[in-house]
Design a protein around this motif. Sequence first.
Motif, mmCIF file in Angstrom:
data_model
loop_
_atom_site.group_PDB
_atom_site.id
_atom_site.type_symbol
_atom_site.label_atom_id
_atom_site.label_comp_id
_atom_site.label_asym_id
_atom_site.label_seq_id
_atom_site.Cartn_x
_atom_site.Cartn_y
_atom_site.Cartn_z
ATOM 1 N N ASN A 247 -91.977 62.892 20.811
ATOM 2 C CA ASN A 247 -92.887 61.874 21.340
ATOM 3 C C ASN A 247 -94.258 61.924 20.682
ATOM 4 O O ASN A 247 -95.298 61.873 21.351
ATOM 5 N N SER A 248 -94.268 61.978 19.359
ATOM 6 C CA SER A 248 -95.517 62.087 18.621
ATOM 7 C C SER A 248 -95.456 61.217 17.370
ATOM 8 O O SER A 248 -94.376 60.956 16.832
ATOM 9 N N GLY A 249 -96.616 60.792 16.905
ATOM 10 C CA GLY A 249 -96.664 60.100 15.638
ATOM 11 C C GLY A 249 -96.384 61.022 14.468
ATOM 12 O O GLY A 249 -95.800 60.606 13.466
ATOM 13 N N ARG A 250 -96.777 62.299 14.609
ATOM 14 C CA ARG A 250 -96.682 63.240 13.491
ATOM 15 C C ARG A 250 -96.036 64.541 13.942
ATOM 16 O O ARG A 250 -96.540 65.224 14.824
ATOM 17 N N GLY A 251 -94.935 64.896 13.296
ATOM 18 C CA GLY A 251 -94.290 66.155 13.619
ATOM 19 C C GLY A 251 -95.076 67.353 13.143
ATOM 20 O O GLY A 251 -95.290 68.311 13.883
ATOM 21 N N GLY A 252 -95.525 67.314 11.892
ATOM 22 C CA GLY A 252 -96.298 68.431 11.362
ATOM 23 C C GLY A 252 -96.392 68.360 9.858
ATOM 24 O O GLY A 252 -95.746 67.549 9.201
ATOM 25 N N LEU A 253 -97.219 69.239 9.300
ATOM 26 C CA LEU A 253 -97.415 69.242 7.848
ATOM 27 C C LEU A 253 -97.597 70.647 7.325
ATOM 28 O O LEU A 253 -97.901 71.585 8.056
ATOM 29 N N ILE A 254 -97.381 70.771 6.026
ATOM 30 C CA ILE A 254 -97.684 71.989 5.276
ATOM 31 C C ILE A 254 -98.594 71.557 4.142
ATOM 32 O O ILE A 254 -98.160 70.954 3.165
ATOM 33 N N GLY A 255 -99.896 71.812 4.300
ATOM 34 C CA GLY A 255 -100.895 71.352 3.353
ATOM 35 C C GLY A 255 -101.620 70.128 3.863
ATOM 36 O O GLY A 255 -100.999 69.093 4.130
ATOM 37 N N SER A 256 -102.943 70.220 3.993
ATOM 38 C CA SER A 256 -103.728 69.144 4.600
ATOM 39 C C SER A 256 -104.090 68.036 3.619
ATOM 40 O O SER A 256 -104.460 66.935 4.039
ATOM 41 N N SER A 257 -104.006 68.313 2.311
ATOM 42 C CA SER A 257 -104.341 67.318 1.290
ATOM 43 C C SER A 257 -103.631 67.686 0.002
ATOM 44 O O SER A 257 -103.022 68.761 -0.110
ATOM 45 N N ASN A 258 -103.709 66.826 -0.989
ATOM 46 C CA ASN A 258 -103.055 67.108 -2.263
ATOM 47 C C ASN A 258 -103.645 68.308 -2.986
ATOM 48 O O ASN A 258 -103.010 68.861 -3.882
ATOM 49 N N SER A 259 -104.843 68.713 -2.607
ATOM 50 C CA SER A 259 -105.448 69.900 -3.222
ATOM 51 C C SER A 259 -105.177 71.174 -2.439
ATOM 52 O O SER A 259 -105.500 72.271 -2.898
ATOM 53 N N ASP A 260 -104.579 71.050 -1.257
ATOM 54 C CA ASP A 260 -104.286 72.213 -0.409
ATOM 55 C C ASP A 260 -102.859 72.664 -0.707
ATOM 56 O O ASP A 260 -101.921 72.365 0.023
ATOM 57 N N THR A 261 -102.711 73.425 -1.791
ATOM 58 C CA THR A 261 -101.385 73.737 -2.320
ATOM 59 C C THR A 261 -101.013 75.211 -2.223
ATOM 60 O O THR A 261 -100.091 75.665 -2.885
ATOM 61 N N THR A 262 -101.714 75.984 -1.385
ATOM 62 C CA THR A 262 -101.454 77.422 -1.296
ATOM 63 C C THR A 262 -100.625 77.792 -0.068
ATOM 64 O O THR A 262 -100.560 78.958 0.307
ATOM 65 N N ASN A 263 -99.985 76.806 0.550
ATOM 66 C CA ASN A 263 -99.175 77.058 1.739
ATOM 67 C C ASN A 263 -97.699 77.080 1.368
ATOM 68 O O ASN A 263 -97.305 76.612 0.309
ATOM 69 N N GLY A 264 -96.887 77.592 2.267
ATOM 70 C CA GLY A 264 -95.453 77.508 2.018
ATOM 71 C C GLY A 264 -94.683 78.699 2.521
ATOM 72 O O GLY A 264 -95.155 79.463 3.361
ATOM 73 N N PHE A 265 -93.474 78.833 1.999
ATOM 74 C CA PHE A 265 -92.528 79.831 2.480
ATOM 75 C C PHE A 265 -92.353 79.661 3.989
ATOM 76 O O PHE A 265 -92.713 80.530 4.787
ATOM 77 N N THR A 266 -91.804 78.501 4.336
ATOM 78 C CA THR A 266 -91.657 78.115 5.735
ATOM 79 C C THR A 266 -90.205 77.749 6.013
ATOM 80 O O THR A 266 -89.576 77.026 5.236
#
Length: 504
Positions: free
Chosen positions: A209-228
């Motif tokens: 019941n949400s518009g957005r489930g979730g994200l990994i990385g807040s912008s195109n320059s935020d690329t240090t996330n992962g292994f999820t």
Amino acid sequence: MRPIAKRLVGVGATVALIAGIGGVALTSAHAETGGPEGFAAQNGGTTGGADGQTVSASTGTEIHAALCDRASSDTPIVIEVEGTINHGNTSKVSGDSCNTADDKIELKEISNVTLVGVGDGALFDELGIHLRDSSNIIIQNVHVRNVKKSGSPTSNGGDAIGMESNVRNVWVDHATLEASGGESAGYDGLFDLKNNTQYVTLSYSILRNSGRGGLIGSSNSDTTNGFTTFHHNRYENIDSRTPLLRAGTAHSYNNHYVGLTKSGINSRVDAEIQVDHNYFQDSRDVLGTFYTDHLGYWEVNDNIYDNVTWSSDDSDNHPAGPNPTSTTSVDIPYEFELDEANCVPDIVAGTAGANTGLQVSNGSCAPQDSSPEPTTDPTVPPNGDNLSIGAGSDGSTKASGTSFRNVRDGDMDTYWSPTSSTGRISIKWDTDTTVTTINIRETPNTEGTIESWQVVNHDNGDILAVGTGAGPINVPATTLTKINFVITTSNGTPQIAEFETFSE
């Protein structure tokens, strides 16, 4: 993949197998048993507050105080939460081992913490859980709802659970994360990872019941996330982002996606995701690169696409369908056990979410021969004196014309009913009492109404048994002052004539 040997962590861990729900073989685990599968088990593993002190909390301020009362910011601790946590009972607490705030549950600059819902459940109402500069965190059996970024009250940037800034090794398990609308109604993501957050597993959870489930990385320059890793979750009535990935590596397996209205898994900015044995249903554009021409990639294996519609490929939308094929090969460094995609809806329905008994799949679409016998056998009544006679009783709700005391009066013509299809009924004593067996007796005209249930030690929140159907239930010999029978699903309004308790 071959089966994984489960590792017990935490204090007093117990594991019990039961026959499954709806023909699905399930495993029931006490809080903190087993440990995570997926990327949260990498990088040294995720054990939370294992071997630390266990404390209870019924307010947000008490959660913060438990963190602040530790000897140091990395002293292991298990915080057992029961009750509703909201803005009115959540205040900043100061100390050398914590860094908290008023408007959210703040797990900031700390490590080695387990936050687990017990008893009648932990509801975080309009209040988000925020992780920042933290590591080795377990969040389990919690319900977080209606966290807003605009309007009133606001919390955690609108994220139900949000992680950012050098976060490592987090396991979120058996959670229910939900909103009541999209961004225009004041809500943001249900499960967001930003700014160098790595080694995370989300398992057996409901996001809805949400518009957005979730994200990994807040912008195109935020690329240090992962292994999820995302496994055995249900995404329901979500517009998009299940999740949105910007760079990094992710793994999605045995999830049930239903009612995705705009797009689903959105792999962008060179992200890679392996998508195994998922069930996509009544949805649109469930996999691809959307709203950008900066492509991501995917490996797909034996997924089911049930009533999925696909848009046309254009400059900003690159759907994987209508016949999804792999565009890369993803290196998954851990072993994992896959359920067949066709039984994923039943498995997830019987296991995912808060307050469902922490049940997990054992990797089989049907009960295995090695499973123990069911904990109920209505043909073998318990022996001894019924300890409920002369005891007290209470419950979650009671329907008009029914009473809590009716379950301990020895009369099959009187009964208790909840006000809905689920609820709790309890037997309680003034002194410590040892219980080894209970017997739940439905009224004759409603036999078979109760489907799934939990038996809970109210004193400490331990789940003593889970299963299906009323009748005699064996539990480990337990000394307590109050025992709960919690109905988690039923096919009507239950009528419990007697809640008998015995010590053999």
